[in-house]
Design a protein around this motif. Structure first.
Motif, PDB file in Angstrom:
ATOM      1  N   ALA A 195      -7.824   5.616   6.190  1.00 17.28           N
ATOM      2  CA  ALA A 195      -7.158   5.258   4.901  1.00 17.28           C
ATOM      3  C   ALA A 195      -6.995   3.679   4.840  1.00 17.28           C
TER       4      ALA A 195
ATOM      5  N   GLU B   2      -9.885   1.680   3.637  1.00 18.99           N
ATOM      6  CA  GLU B   2      -9.937   2.131   1.963  1.00 18.99           C
ATOM      7  C   GLU B   2      -8.944   1.077   1.450  1.00 18.99           C
ATOM      8  N   GLU B   3      -7.645   1.052   1.987  1.00 17.62           N
ATOM      9  CA  GLU B   3      -6.686   0.248   1.474  1.00 17.62           C
ATOM     10  C   GLU B   3      -6.891  -1.291   1.773  1.00 17.62           C
TER      11      GLU B   3
ATOM     12  N   VAL C 165       2.102   2.796   2.458  1.00 17.61           N
ATOM     13  CA  VAL C 165       1.886   3.679   3.614  1.00 17.61           C
ATOM     14  C   VAL C 165       3.130   4.141   4.205  1.00 17.61           C
TER      15      VAL C 165
ATOM     16  N   CYS D 281       0.779  -1.266  -0.146  1.00 18.66           N
ATOM     17  CA  CYS D 281      -0.028   0.040  -0.062  1.00 18.66           C
ATOM     18  C   CYS D 281       0.932   1.591  -0.067  1.00 18.66           C
TER      19      CYS D 281
ATOM     20  N   GLY E  95      -8.537   0.599  10.227  1.00 22.43           N
ATOM     21  CA  GLY E  95      -9.158   1.772   9.786  1.00 22.43           C
ATOM     22  C   GLY E  95     -10.737   1.949  10.157  1.00 22.43           C
TER      23      GLY E  95
ATOM     24  N   GLU F 228      -7.491   4.744  11.475  1.00 21.87           N
ATOM     25  CA  GLU F 228      -6.855   5.445  10.243  1.00 21.87           C
ATOM     26  C   GLU F 228      -7.819   5.111   9.174  1.00 21.87           C
TER      27      GLU F 228
END
Length: 425
Positions: free
Chosen positions: A206, A209-210, A138, A136, A198, A204
């Motif tokens: 995001a 969504e990941e 990140v 991802c 998340g 988080e």
């Protein structure tokens, strides 16, 4: 930043999300060097952010990024005077005229990377962190904050995970046959935990969504696996409520207080369509998706089909027994058959001591106790749950419930109105 620069930055971000795991996976396969692959991919992204605002976004951004990353890897390997075979493979890795998706082996490379990051020889937290970092892209600092450790500690954890992959000779491949059947649940468990990181109150967003993006990828690569499709449906149902879970002050709202007009109904429809094609809910994620669908597709909170939810939890508890599943089963039966039935199941779930001091168990007891008419005891239990809460957001929500236990002094133990649960957000 000028509008063109903003557009270029947005294009770079989109290209990163789509192309980054392909680039890293391909370079790992060719070079065998995990760190080199990540570094070259990151440098390609940095080059895009520097050059695209002035030069314009290329027609094939993924191919452009792959070319830059490949050329950087060639330069590094040449300086290191490594074996000629790796240099040759990189030299013929010509993807400038085609998307990485279309390159031979590109899909397999990404699936190999996912299975490697999620290998059971690694600790579970390391699997999640490695997936976030490698697949991802990140930043390490963001991962560290999610796991409540320092960035240097997370860097060491990631380094140890990569070293273990190399030292233990963990194969960079997708298992086949029985091995695939055995390993796939572990991969899905990592994606589930990633989504949870998340979706939690203090998580988080995001990361959720990941997780959705990655499970879409796994589904595209493994279209015949029903539990992969079910996990995607589950994520879509849960994430559809993301914009309605908090009020204007940022405090959590339980499901019955959420504005359903703010739910993502396109995501709900997609989840329902996926679930309709998976067949009977035989696996654990399919059962959880069916439960989430009952909440997501109900016209209102009072229309929730608690009988179906309770039946799904009965099957889930038999298939995958755990204290948390038993806790949720108690909630479902408490709303399908009445609060006394829920409290009996809650007592059974607590028998082993695994739920002692668990805030959600205390909140469930408070809810069911309040529905039996004991407002004082319910308020005290909500306060105990608040004291043990995992986040400030949950603590505030539980204290608010302690102050607003409804007066049910004349209530009976008849089954409640469907959907009156307040524990789901």
């Amino acid at each position: 930043m000028a509008p063109d620069g903003e557009q270029a930055a947005t294009a770079a971000a989109v290209a990163a999300a789509e192309a980054y795991p392909r680039i890293v996976a391909t370079l790992i396969r060719v070079t065998g060097d995990w760190t080199l692959a990540e570094d070259c991919a990151q440098e390609a992204l940095a080059a895009a952010l520097e050059r695209w605002p002035g030069d314009g976004v290329p027609g094939n951004p993924g191919g452009w990024l792959m070319t830059v990353a490949r050329n950087r890897a060639v330069d590094v390997l040449r300086r290191a005077t490594v074996e000629r075979r790796k240099l040759h493979e990189l030299a013929v890795l010509t993807l400038t005229s085609a998307e990485p998706e279309q390159a031979p082996g590109a899909l397999d490379d990404r699936l190999r990377l996912i299975f490697t990051c999620c290998h059971p020889a690694l600790p579970l937290e390391a699997r999640v962190a490695l997936t976030l970092r490698t697949i991802c892209a990140v930043p390490t600092g963001d991962i560290a904050r999610a796991f409540l450790v320092t960035e240097s500690a997370m860097t060491r954890r990631l380094t140890r995970a990569k070293a273990k992959i190399a030292a233990a000779g963990i194969p960079y491949r997708v298992p086949t046959g029985r091995a695939l059947t055995e390993r796939l649940p572990g991969v899905l468990a990592v994606l589930y935990l990633l989504f949870t990181q998340g979706y939690n109150a203090a998580g988080e967003p995001a990361f959720a969504e990941e997780a959705i993006r990655l499970v879409r990828l796994v589904r595209r690569l493994m279209p015949d696996q029903p539990e992969v499709a079910a996990l995607l449906a589950l994520f879509l149902f849960q994430h559809s409520r993301r914009d309605a879970r908090r009020d204007a002050a940022g405090d959590l709202l339980t499901l019955d207080r959420q504005d359903r007009a703010r739910w993502d109904h396109a995501a709900i429809a997609e989840g329902a369509a996926i679930l309709a094609r998976t067949g009977p809910p035989d696996g654990p994620y399919a059962l959880q998706a069916r439960i989430a669908a009952c909440h997501a597709t109900a016209a209102s909170a009072r229309d929730t089909d608690w009988a179906t939810i309770a039946a799904c939890y009965d099957r889930l508890a038999a298939l995958q027994p755990s204290p948390v599943i038993e806790l949720n089963r108690a909630v479902a039966h408490g709303y399908a058959s009445g609060p006394r039935r829920g409290l009996d199941l809650l007592a059974a779930a607590r028998a082993g001591g695994a739920l002692d001091g668990y805030p959600h168990a205390l909140a469930v007891e408070a809810e069911l106790t309040g529905r039996l008419g004991d407002r004082d005891r319910a308020a005290e239990l909500f306060r105990q749950a608040a004291a043990a809460a995992f986040s400030d957001e949950e603590r505030r929500a539980l204290l608010a419930r302690a102050d607003s236990v409804p007066d049910l002094s004349g209530a009976t133990d008849a089954p409640p109105r469907p959907g009156s649960a307040r524990s789901v957000t």
